[in-house]
Each structure stands twice: as C-alpha cells, then as structure tokens.
Design a protein around this motif. Structure first.
Motif, PDB file in Angstrom:
ATOM      1  N   PHE A 159      30.519  31.425  45.298  1.00 31.37           N
ATOM      2  CA  PHE A 159      31.888  31.225  45.448  1.00 31.37           C
ATOM      3  C   PHE A 159      32.594  31.329  44.697  1.00 31.37           C
ATOM      4  N   LEU A 160      32.347  30.819  43.020  1.00 31.09           N
ATOM      5  CA  LEU A 160      33.299  30.677  42.016  1.00 31.09           C
ATOM      6  C   LEU A 160      32.483  32.357  41.724  1.00 31.09           C
ATOM      7  N   PHE A 161      31.540  33.009  41.373  1.00 30.76           N
ATOM      8  CA  PHE A 161      31.013  34.253  40.983  1.00 30.76           C
ATOM      9  C   PHE A 161      32.066  35.342  41.461  1.00 30.76           C
ATOM     10  N   LYS A 162      31.885  35.280  42.840  1.00 29.86           N
ATOM     11  CA  LYS A 162      32.450  36.032  44.379  1.00 29.86           C
ATOM     12  C   LYS A 162      34.391  36.139  44.065  1.00 29.86           C
ATOM     13  N   TRP A 163      34.710  34.940  43.626  1.00 29.70           N
ATOM     14  CA  TRP A 163      36.079  34.876  43.635  1.00 29.70           C
ATOM     15  C   TRP A 163      36.570  35.532  42.688  1.00 29.70           C
ATOM     16  N   LYS A 164      35.631  35.652  41.500  1.00 22.08           N
ATOM     17  CA  LYS A 164      36.733  36.343  40.270  1.00 22.08           C
ATOM     18  C   LYS A 164      36.090  37.541  40.120  1.00 22.08           C
ATOM     19  N   SER A 165      35.068  38.036  40.578  1.00 23.68           N
ATOM     20  CA  SER A 165      34.774  39.407  40.643  1.00 23.68           C
ATOM     21  C   SER A 165      36.456  39.737  41.833  1.00 23.68           C
ATOM     22  N   VAL A 166      36.515  39.208  42.409  1.00 21.44           N
ATOM     23  CA  VAL A 166      37.966  39.463  43.145  1.00 21.44           C
ATOM     24  C   VAL A 166      39.459  39.404  42.604  1.00 21.44           C
ATOM     25  N   ILE A 167      38.945  38.786  42.142  1.00 18.04           N
ATOM     26  CA  ILE A 167      39.913  39.173  40.990  1.00 18.04           C
ATOM     27  C   ILE A 167      40.706  40.112  39.553  1.00 18.04           C
ATOM     28  N   ALA A 168      38.658  40.470  38.974  1.00 18.89           N
ATOM     29  CA  ALA A 168      38.432  41.175  38.594  1.00 18.89           C
ATOM     30  C   ALA A 168      38.872  42.736  39.011  1.00 18.89           C
ATOM     31  N   ALA A 169      38.426  42.865  40.387  1.00 21.90           N
ATOM     32  CA  ALA A 169      37.720  44.166  41.230  1.00 21.90           C
ATOM     33  C   ALA A 169      39.769  44.075  41.628  1.00 21.90           C
ATOM     34  N   VAL A 170      40.840  43.163  42.082  1.00 23.21           N
ATOM     35  CA  VAL A 170      42.352  43.784  41.953  1.00 23.21           C
ATOM     36  C   VAL A 170      42.736  44.223  40.546  1.00 23.21           C
ATOM     37  N   LEU A 171      42.782  43.937  39.672  1.00 22.10           N
ATOM     38  CA  LEU A 171      43.434  44.354  38.969  1.00 22.10           C
ATOM     39  C   LEU A 171      42.499  44.945  37.579  1.00 22.10           C
ATOM     40  N   ILE A 172      41.425  45.517  38.218  1.00 20.36           N
ATOM     41  CA  ILE A 172      41.362  46.529  37.934  1.00 20.36           C
ATOM     42  C   ILE A 172      41.975  47.963  38.790  1.00 20.36           C
ATOM     43  N   PHE A 173      42.085  47.571  40.006  1.00 24.05           N
ATOM     44  CA  PHE A 173      42.575  48.603  41.251  1.00 24.05           C
ATOM     45  C   PHE A 173      44.706  48.459  41.029  1.00 24.05           C
ATOM     46  N   TRP A 174      44.988  47.715  40.288  1.00 22.29           N
ATOM     47  CA  TRP A 174      46.372  47.482  40.226  1.00 22.29           C
ATOM     48  C   TRP A 174      46.793  47.930  38.971  1.00 22.29           C
ATOM     49  N   SER A 175      45.388  47.948  37.679  1.00 25.84           N
ATOM     50  CA  SER A 175      45.591  48.878  36.446  1.00 25.84           C
ATOM     51  C   SER A 175      45.559  50.016  36.476  1.00 25.84           C
ATOM     52  N   VAL A 176      45.508  51.277  38.249  1.00 24.68           N
ATOM     53  CA  VAL A 176      45.392  51.822  38.494  1.00 24.68           C
ATOM     54  C   VAL A 176      46.565  52.665  38.681  1.00 24.68           C
ATOM     55  N   PHE A 177      48.090  51.471  39.056  1.00 22.35           N
ATOM     56  CA  PHE A 177      48.622  51.905  39.568  1.00 22.35           C
ATOM     57  C   PHE A 177      50.312  51.203  38.877  1.00 22.35           C
ATOM     58  N   SER A 178      49.530  50.386  37.462  1.00 20.89           N
ATOM     59  CA  SER A 178      50.318  49.863  36.782  1.00 20.89           C
ATOM     60  C   SER A 178      50.285  49.692  35.990  1.00 20.89           C
ATOM     61  N   PHE A 179      50.961  49.389  34.751  1.00 20.42           N
ATOM     62  CA  PHE A 179      50.597  49.575  32.972  1.00 20.42           C
ATOM     63  C   PHE A 179      50.317  48.224  32.933  1.00 20.42           C
ATOM     64  N   ARG A 180      48.966  47.543  32.215  1.00 23.08           N
ATOM     65  CA  ARG A 180      48.378  46.726  31.790  1.00 23.08           C
ATOM     66  C   ARG A 180      49.198  45.542  32.738  1.00 23.08           C
ATOM     67  N   PRO A 181      49.053  45.046  34.395  1.00 20.73           N
ATOM     68  CA  PRO A 181      49.160  44.346  35.037  1.00 20.73           C
ATOM     69  C   PRO A 181      48.804  42.855  34.459  1.00 20.73           C
ATOM     70  N   PHE A 182      47.467  42.766  33.976  1.00 20.43           N
ATOM     71  CA  PHE A 182      46.588  41.339  33.443  1.00 20.43           C
ATOM     72  C   PHE A 182      47.950  40.828  32.515  1.00 20.43           C
ATOM     73  N   CYS A 183      48.037  41.641  31.283  1.00 21.38           N
ATOM     74  CA  CYS A 183      49.064  41.199  30.175  1.00 21.38           C
ATOM     75  C   CYS A 183      50.584  40.545  30.270  1.00 21.38           C
ATOM     76  N   LYS A 184      50.613  41.650  32.114  1.00 20.63           N
ATOM     77  CA  LYS A 184      52.179  41.248  31.838  1.00 20.63           C
ATOM     78  C   LYS A 184      52.328  39.748  32.870  1.00 20.63           C
ATOM     79  N   TYR A 185      51.260  39.698  34.051  1.00 23.20           N
ATOM     80  CA  TYR A 185      51.487  38.282  34.411  1.00 23.20           C
ATOM     81  C   TYR A 185      50.761  37.822  34.396  1.00 23.20           C
ATOM     82  N   ILE A 186      49.745  37.701  33.631  1.00 20.07           N
ATOM     83  CA  ILE A 186      48.593  36.334  33.818  1.00 20.07           C
ATOM     84  C   ILE A 186      48.332  35.989  32.830  1.00 20.07           C
TER      85      ILE A 186
END
Length: 277
Positions: free
Chosen positions: A184-211
């Motif tokens: 579960f942990l690997f799948k959970w972190k994979s979801v987080i990574a996938a969301v951030l990658i998708f988010w980065s297409v539309f928003s500039f450096r979202p991980f840096c801004k918010y996390i």
C-alpha cells in the motif's frame, strides 16, 4: 563569471547539479543503489539517497535516516544551516533536481493556470501548507528523537516524490521480484508522485510551492543569505513589476516564496536589483 551570466546559465547549472548528484553512472540501469561514502554528508537540493546513481543524500533524507538510526543529526543539521546561510532559496532555483524536473514538465504545451489576482491570493495562502508539512514530517520526528531517542523518517517514508520517481519506480522496474512485494505504501506514494507530475503540467513547481519542507527551511534564510538577489532600496520605487509575472507568487523579492532565480532583474526599470553569486 559575471554574476548576471550565472542567472542566464541557470538551466545549465540545474542540469549539472542533477548529474553530479547522481554521478554513480554504473548503477543507473542495474537496479543497485550506490554505496558512495559521500552519503554520510549531503547535497543542498532534494535528491533521494536511494536513487540508483545517487552519490550523496539530500538534507531531509540524511536527517531522517540519522534519526531513524537513533543518532543526533549534528553534522547534517550544520550543513543544512550552512547551505541556507549561503544561498537561501536560491538552492531551489539552481541546485534542486526536483525543481528542475517540474520546470521541464511545465514546458509541456497545455493551457496553464492563469495568474489572476484571485488565483494568486489563493496560491499565496496555500503556500503556507509547506510549513505544516515541515512541522509534521520533520520537526515532530526531531521532538520524538529527543523524547524517545528514536524517530521514523515521515517525509521520506510517506510523501517524498523524489524517492518514488527517482528510486522506487526505477528499482521496481530493474529488480525482478520487487514488483511482487509492492504494498500500500508504494502505491500511496506513487499516487502522490503521479498527481504532482500531472499538476506540474499546468502549474509552475507546485511541489515547491505547497509541500517541500526543504524549501520551507531555506525560506527562513532568504532575507539574510549571503548570495542571491540584492535589492537597492535607494533605487526601488515599490512598483511591484519585479513580482508581477513571477510564477512563484512571492509578495516581494527575497520574501519566503522567492526562489531567487534572478528573472526579476530584467523586469526592473530602475536597476534596483542585482545578483550576487
């Protein structure tokens, strides 16, 4: 090198940092993890120590693994404070592979989230969430260490996308048998990574801004860091042109959200900004 040329060559510096952090080339495609002795120290930016080619640790990973082993992270904390004192969040702009990768993803042609006044205000409020992540995943483990003599690496274990993309995914692909043990942990972190990658297409450096807790730590040094962007307040007219088009949504140059990339220098009509590297 002229200090303005350093700003112009920022992308080159980011690429070099990425490859220097992961210089153990022979392990890139083997599924093995580098055993470099440099992992006893750390690099300034976020780069998982478990990446196959990583020759060193990032500050957060080094601190949390030291805590997990029941030791006080004295050396790593000292290096972290040194990095912050020298550069502040300029490290985010020049020396962090995670920030660089997000910038590359943002170049994918798409309709970007517009920078309206309303969206900018919401973003500035949400940017405070990275300090919550800092408290919950870094500060609390430090407190637990002083209380119990032991602490779990919460950020690395439950959140860090660098560990998932740079270490977890490649190792699962390269090591036969690991895919059968995915939980579960690997799948959970994979979801987080996938969301951030998708988010980065539309928003500039979202991980840096918010996390990112590392960016949160470096932000405390922005006003006092030795190298970075300097403001000549005798020339500044407070016109705000320097931050008007900045994708990081800082309230001012060298505020906590400013990554000191230097793009604002060319925006100033009064020569009030200068880079000192």
């Amino acid at each position: 090198m002229d200090n303005h040329k350093i700003i112009k060559h920022r992308k080159l510096i980011q690429i070099l940092s990425l490859f220097i952090y992961n210089a153990d080339v022979k392990n890139w495609f083997t599924g093995n993890i580098s055993r470099s002795p440099l992992k006893n120290v750390c690099v300034p930016g976020l780069n998982c120590y478990s990446c196959p080619g990583a020759i060193s640790s990032c500050p957060l990973g080094a601190i949390q693994n030291t805590l997990a082993s029941g030791k006080a992270p004295i050396l790593i904390t000292g290096l972290l404070l040194l990095f912050g004192t020298l550069f502040g969040r300029a490290i985010c702009a020049f020396l962090c592979p995670v920030g660089f990768i997000q910038e590359l993803i943002y170049k994918i042609p798409s309709k970007k989230i517009p920078k309206t006044k309303k969206i900018e205000t919401i973003s500035q409020k949400l940017q405070k969430t990275k300090y919550i992540f800092l408290i919950l995943t870094i500060t609390l483990p430090l407190l637990f260490y002083f209380i119990n003599g032991f602490a779990s690496p919460y950020f690395c274990q439950f959140i860090c996308p660098a560990g998932t993309v740079g270490a977890g995914w490649p190792l699962v692909l390269l090591q036969k048998g690991l895919s059968d043990s995915i939980g579960f942990l690997f799948k959970w972190k994979s979801v987080i990574a996938a969301v951030l990658i998708f988010w980065s297409v539309f928003s500039f450096r979202p991980f840096c801004k918010y996390i990112c807790p590392l960016g949160a730590i470096y932000s405390f040094f922005n006003k006092v860091a030795i190298f970075g962007i300097k403001v000549d307040y005798t020339k500044c007219t407070n016109c705000k042109k320097c931050t008007k088009d900045c994708k990081m949504n800082p309230k001012a140059v060298n505020s906590t959200e400013c990554i000191r990339c230097g793009q604002c220098i060319s925006q100033c009509d009064f020569a009030a900004l200068n880079s000192e590297f």
